[in-house]
Design an enzyme around this catalytic site. Structure first.
Site: not given
Length: 154
Positions: A107, A54, A90, A62, A96, A120, A131, A117, A14
């Site tokens: 993270r 998203y 993951r 949010f 998260t 993704h 995705e 964070n 990100k």
């Protein structure tokens, strides 16, 4: 990993991770684990593209903040391939919420706040496929054999 049926996953660093110069660190963790990078590009995300990414969170309070953040700077979009790539991805990125992420994860080691964070990673094979198709054209994804594949898995 030369097997074309190996699982693929989508991973995105990100804007906070890109701005902090963490692209190399994130990539090394995936490479060191034995996953194969098959596509990567730096992208300035448009609000329309962010809303598609998203879409499943559209009803959340949010949502607007997510769209604003992901469009605030470039992201590094990647496709990784290998056995259990989604689950491994993951595990590498961690929970998260960085306060709950294990030490040793991206993270857990590099992030302090849930809204910043760093990364993704797809949460299921189905979402990974969705995705990947959203972020990459077929011709942008390479097909090559990882030379060390025989030393990574049987």
């Amino acid at each position: 990993m030369a097997d074309s049926s190996a699982e693929r996953t989508y991973v995105m660093i990100k804007p906070d991770g890109v701005a902090r110069g963490l692209i190399g660190d994130v990539i090394s963790r995936f490479e060191n684990k034995g996953l194969q990078l098959v596509a990567m590009k730096l992208v300035q995300v448009t609000p329309e593209h962010a809303e598609k990414h998203y879409e499943d969170l559209k009803s959340k309070p949010f949502f607007a903040g997510l769209v604003e953040f992901i469009t605030s700077g470039p992201v590094c979009a990647m496709v990784w391939k290998g056995p259990n790539a989604v689950r491994i991805g993951r595990l590498l990125v961690g929970a998260t919420n960085p306060a709950e992420a294990a030490v040793g994860t991206v993270r857990g080691d590099l992030a302090a706040d849930i809204s910043r964070n760093i990364v993704h990673a797809s949460d299921a094979v189905e979402s990974a496929n969705h995705e990947i198709a959203l972020w990459f054209k077929d011709e942008e994804i390479t097909s090559w054999d990882l030379p060390a594949a025989q030393w990574i898995c049987e």
